[in-house]
Design an enzyme around this catalytic site. Structure first.
Site, PDB file in Angstrom:
ATOM      1  N   LYS A 215       0.841  -1.202   0.000  1.00 17.79           N
ATOM      2  CA  LYS A 215       0.000   0.000   0.000  1.00 17.79           C
ATOM      3  C   LYS A 215       0.872   1.246   0.000  1.00 17.79           C
ATOM      4  CE  LYS A 215      -3.859   1.963   2.681  1.00 17.79           C
ATOM      5  NZ  LYS A 215      -4.746   1.731   3.849  1.00 17.79           N
TER       6      LYS A 215
ATOM      7  N   SER B   2      -9.386   2.842   2.930  1.00 16.52           N
ATOM      8  CA  SER B   2      -8.354   3.432   2.097  1.00 16.52           C
ATOM      9  C   SER B   2      -7.478   2.422   1.355  1.00 16.52           C
ATOM     10  CB  SER B   2      -7.457   4.325   2.959  1.00 16.52           C
ATOM     11  OG  SER B   2      -6.752   3.560   3.915  1.00 16.52           O
TER      12      SER B   2
ATOM     13  N   SER C 223     -10.314   0.805   6.888  1.00 14.25           N
ATOM     14  CA  SER C 223      -9.578   0.819   5.631  1.00 14.25           C
ATOM     15  C   SER C 223      -9.188  -0.547   5.075  1.00 14.25           C
ATOM     16  CB  SER C 223      -8.308   1.674   5.780  1.00 14.25           C
ATOM     17  OG  SER C 223      -8.646   3.027   5.883  1.00 14.25           O
TER      18      SER C 223
END
Length: 356
Positions: free
Chosen positions: A104, A179, A203
């Site tokens: 990520k 996210s 997230s």
């Protein structure tokens, strides 16, 4: 800064257990790239271990899928395909050696760009990485690059102004959530079987729900945390992954339980004989309506847990709307801190063209 070496990860009890769990013996290997796309991480690692396919073949097939899928889903921020190929031809290390993943884009990898989903960091190249990333690579996972995230991971949809909005592979008119939106899109599109993800306010869980994946948020401190870059008294974020199978999530958690203060979960391979007291609720603290499909799914899981012998009770929401206000204030303080750190580093005030 302390680090967890690949060799140290390999020697951990969790990694040894994982090696045992994927079994031995020759199996029928994948016949095509499409077969590789449908394998989970455990099956992919087993195929490489058996000699049915090489790590380089697995990585090259994943790169081909990534290049094709990303034209529609826009989930890759910074590809590092050549680096991945180099790692695939190195000496095998880790029980999941050769299994492709993405990191990520909130986490540094040495020599790679970390944009944090922000125009202000579009050209930032990391010179160090955290024990978390060391631990991920210690499992043998090979990263193909950085997956998309909203600016600083602050919102529940992945549409940063830095690039294209990330699209849901099931229907590109729909959101992937956030996210960890890029991670979820890539796993759901079968580019990789597992993708690193993090969660401070949904997230991991939100994009897993949007994309039909397994999304577990582990307790804080169960997996290595990245170094804290702000003076916030409580670190909200915890790290793991999104996957397509429960067994991959269980195995990855067991390998990531390194040097933490919590009792290890260990490798979960089936139902436990322990019986738990479980409470659930289906109403929001604000009184807003909940989608009937969500309510039905929640109750179906509760029924299944009760059938397994657990003591299950439906309760009213254990907190009121005030907790959401408190969370939003704390979340906003984190955003303000991120901007302040950048202003201090650059020596100039932030503007609307720098940050969203």
């Amino acid at each position: 800064m302390s680090t967890i070496s690949r060799r140290g990860a390999l020697k951990s009890t969790a990694a040894i257990s994982m090696l045992a769990s994927i079994g031995c013996g020759k199996s029928q290997g994948p016949a095509s790239d499409a077969d590789l796309a449908n394998l989970d991480a455990i099956a992919t690692a087993q195929a490489i271990k058996n000699g049915d396919v090489t790590a380089l073949e697995v990585i090259n097939a994943a790169i081909t899928r990534a290049e094709s899928a990303n034209q529609k889903i826009h989930a890759i921020v910074s590809p590092y395909f050549d680096t991945a190929r180099d790692k695939a031809t190195a000496a095998p290390e880790g029980p999941w050696f050769g299994v492709p993943t993405f990191i990520k884009d909130l986490n540094d990898v040495i020599g790679q760009r970390t944009s944090f989903g922000s125009r202000a960091y579009a050209n930032y190249i990391a010179s160090e990485q955290s024990p978390l990333v060391d631990a991920i690579f210690g499992t043998g996972l090979i990263s193909l690059g950085k997956s998309s995230t909203p600016e600083f991971g602050l919102t529940a949809t992945t549409e940063p102004m830095l690039g294209e909005p990330t699209r849901n592979p099931w229907n590109t008119d729909y959101s992937v959530g956030g996210s960890s939106g890029g991670a979820a899109a890539l796993a759901a599109a079968r580019v990789t079987p597992v993708a690193h993800a993090s969660d401070g306010g949904g997230s991991i869980r939100i994009p897993a729900s949007c994309c039909g994946l397994v999304g577990l948020k582990p307790s804080r401190g169960r997996t290595p945390l990245p170094p804290r870059k702000s003076p916030r008294p409580v670190e909200l974020t915890t790290q793991l992954a999104v996957t397509r199978t429960v067994r991959d999530t269980a195995a990855f958690l067991s390998m990531m339980e390194l040097d933490n203060e919590l009792p290890p979960v260990g490798l979960v391979e089936g139902p436990s004989s322990d019986r738990k007291k479980i409470a659930f609720f289906t109403e929001t603290p604000t009184g807003a309506a909940v989608d009937p499909e969500v309510v039905a799914s929640t109750r179906a899981v509760a029924d299944q847990l009760e059938d397994l012998g657990h003591e299950v009770s439906e309760i009213t929401s254990p907190f009121d709307a005030g907790v959401l206000q408190d969370f939003t204030i704390y979340w906003g303080a984190g955003a303000a801190g991120a901007v302040a750190d950048w202003e201090k580093a650059t020596g100039r005030p932030a503007g609307y063209t720098d940050f969203e």
